[in-house]
Design an enzyme around this catalytic site. Structure first.
Site, mmCIF file in Angstrom:
data_model
loop_
_atom_site.group_PDB
_atom_site.id
_atom_site.type_symbol
_atom_site.label_atom_id
_atom_site.label_comp_id
_atom_site.label_asym_id
_atom_site.label_seq_id
_atom_site.Cartn_x
_atom_site.Cartn_y
_atom_site.Cartn_z
ATOM 1 N N GLU A 1 -0.026 -0.897 5.665
ATOM 2 C CA GLU A 1 1.087 -0.479 6.507
ATOM 3 C C GLU A 1 1.001 1.002 6.825
ATOM 4 O O GLU A 1 1.476 1.454 7.860
ATOM 5 C CB GLU A 1 2.422 -0.786 5.822
ATOM 6 C CG GLU A 1 3.643 -0.665 6.739
ATOM 7 C CD GLU A 1 4.263 0.734 6.792
ATOM 8 O OE1 GLU A 1 5.099 0.956 7.687
ATOM 9 O OE2 GLU A 1 3.923 1.607 5.957
ATOM 10 N N ASP B 1 0.821 -1.203 0.000
ATOM 11 C CA ASP B 1 0.000 0.000 0.000
ATOM 12 C C ASP B 1 0.863 1.265 0.000
ATOM 13 O O ASP B 1 2.059 1.231 0.293
ATOM 14 C CB ASP B 1 -0.966 0.011 1.187
ATOM 15 C CG ASP B 1 -0.272 -0.023 2.532
ATOM 16 O OD1 ASP B 1 0.733 -0.751 2.673
ATOM 17 O OD2 ASP B 1 -0.721 0.705 3.445
#
Lengths: 360, 360
Positions: free
Chosen positions: B129, B71
């Site tokens: 994350e 991400d």
């Protein structure tokens, strides 16, 4: 319902208290006041928005303004009013009884009663005192029709526990922005922490010795205080800036520019923004008309620390004092009340002052 | 579009960068990664949400985890990616190129290429994350399937400028509430000013001498910083309380309870609330497998000051380091990029480490 101005003060206070008049909603009460006063031939009644002005024309040498506001802060389940018997006497309880319909009741009663006073009187009932200055009815009147406010002395019937509170202190607010430089808080040495920098400003505040100032016999106690602080942007960022708002309460011997100069001295090396400035008001107790007032009322004047609309009269060159029933520390509280005996005390004091023979 | 893992690293990085995968929207990229890896017989591919795990089963004595997140932070008009020729060489520019699809590209290329490494490898690609820890895909995996994370060593391919950053510092946040007592600011002597009281806390912060701590040959620099402050209720009220949030970054020789004890010592006499605690992670550079890694990569390890997911491996008892292409200070910036040569540097470093013969 028509107001009966000949009734007793407790009944009159309950009658006007039960007409809810939270700021912005003064219309109904203003209409009732206007109608009741208009029934008296010795009064010239004027209207400006929800402000009602009643002037006598007795042809006296002096004119005094006696003023009060009709609005209240929002109700808090404290209307309609009630009566409470207490060991200290009868209390009228409910929103506005302290701030300041007790004073308004005294005004209304005397406006009707004093058909031949020894001073001409401008009775003033105004709107929007409890909200922003830009809406204040007294300010509007001073801007639109200053001639209606012309007088030698003014009494503002804000609650003072039925004693005289002279003048008012000025109040000024400044904002100091302590600069820093952002950095990730894991590498704090790459930044400059603005909150840590605030320490110097706080040291100056803590070291400041506020003055006690004698003005016309009243001792005003000044104060310099941080009131708001905010700084930082996130939990992992060295704060790039920190704002601190500081409130300076200054005695009425100081003009606004003197207050700014004092702040510039204390915070030498910092820039600041002046976010609010309300000049103080001298008590005017050195004038004969004021001394007459003090003698008639029979109370020892004390200083008013908070800012009130007496400063608006002062700005117009009219000495002004606060004098009204009820304990000012109850203003805006949910359990505000007005002691019945203070209604009489204030009515008696004003009556004496407005009917004593004056020397030619 | 199917990912071609045999192409060059710049092309592969552009391909995965152009699949937008802001936290919460990793599905499409995770699907592509899963599909591409599944084409290789030497990999056992598993899926957990939008986390993709590919394990080798070469039967080696040691297993290493090589991890990266899929991400990114939100795009800022910086997609699709572009190439930029600069005096320092070719840059791949766009959201995620630095943090951390450059590392992911290296992972994908080597996962396909290393059909016979000298260590078994768990290739890990995870989600979420860049957002709150409760969503973190690596945390979820550690909670749900800790057996998939079993390993002797872990490399997290966060950007480090293609050098080794060992372990990470711990971070703790506390909130101290300085008490006061409200009063009208015109009568400040009736109150206690909480913002003025903050001065003592700031004095302690300013006097604090942060340690430099050597852990396994790396020098960690600690820091104790106010990050947020707020106090006061209105411009005319003495502040009844003031909150200050303080961030303590501590070297990985300290356990959380040691950090709390240090804060209790510094702020002796104050209560505080611990609002955040993330333990640090030792670099693990005293272990042979780590020394092999350092030797293969040929870089001088430096300490990681910020907190990263290496601490999650550390909490599982797995030594872990950060090692990935691109300048970490560009992470989350609108103009983040990855230098093409660092893609090769990291791929070469890992390739050497994963193919050297180990002693029996």
């Amino acid at each position: 319902m028509r107001l009966d101005l000949t009734t007793d003060l407790v009944t009159l206070l309950q009658a006007i208290t039960d007409v809810e008049s939270v700021s912005g909603n003064e219309r109904q009460l203003a209409d009732m006041v206007e109608e009741a006063l208009s029934a008296h031939d010795h009064l010239e009644v004027r209207r400006d928005g929800d402000c009602v002005i009643a002037l006598t024309h007795f042809g006296r040498q002096q004119r005094v303004v006696i003023a009060g506001h009709l609005d209240t802060v929002p109700i808090a389940n404290n209307l309609p009013s009630s009566l409470e018997e207490t060991p200290e006497g009868l209390h009228v309880v409910g929103r506005g009884t302290c701030d300041m319909k007790g004073g308004v009741a005294v005004q209304l009663k005397l406006a009707a009663e004093l058909t031949d006073a020894t001073r001409d009187i401008t009775w003033l009932f105004y709107d929007h005192e409890e909200v922003g200055a830009e809406l204040n009815g007294l300010k509007r009147l001073a801007d639109n029709s200053p001639e209606l406010l012309e007088a030698d002395f003014a009494v503002l019937m804000e609650p003072t526990d039925a004693t005289i509170e002279g003048g008012c202190q000025g109040t000024c607010r400044i904002r100091i922005t302590v600069p820093g430089r952002a950095a990730h808080s894991a590498r704090s040495w790459l930044g400059v922490n603005a909150i840590h920098g605030l320490s110097d400003v706080l040291d100056r505040l803590n070291a400041y010795e506020a003055r006690d100032v004698d003005v016309e016999g009243l001792t005003y106690r000044e104060g310099l205080n941080a009131v708001l602080v905010s700084g930082g942007v996130a939990g992992n960022v060295i704060p790039p800036s920190c704002d601190i708002d500081i409130n300076y309460r200054f005695a009425p011997d100081k003009e606004p520019q003197d207050a700014i100069a004092e702040l510039a001295r204390v915070f030498d090396g910092y820039g600041f923004e002046v976010t609010d400035m309300s000049p103080g008001a001298r008590p005017g107790l050195d004038q004969e008309i004021a001394q007459d007032f003090v003698a008639s009322v029979g109370a020892t004047p004390r200083p008013k620390y908070g800012w009130t609309d007496v400063a608006r009269f002062s700005a117009l060159g009219i000495p002004a004092v606060n004098y009204g029933p009820a304990d000012p520390s109850l203003a805006h509280t949910d359990n505000e009340y007005c002691p019945a005996d203070q209604l009489d005390t204030c009515a008696d004091g004003l009556r004496r002052w407005l009917t004593i023979e004056q020397e030619a």
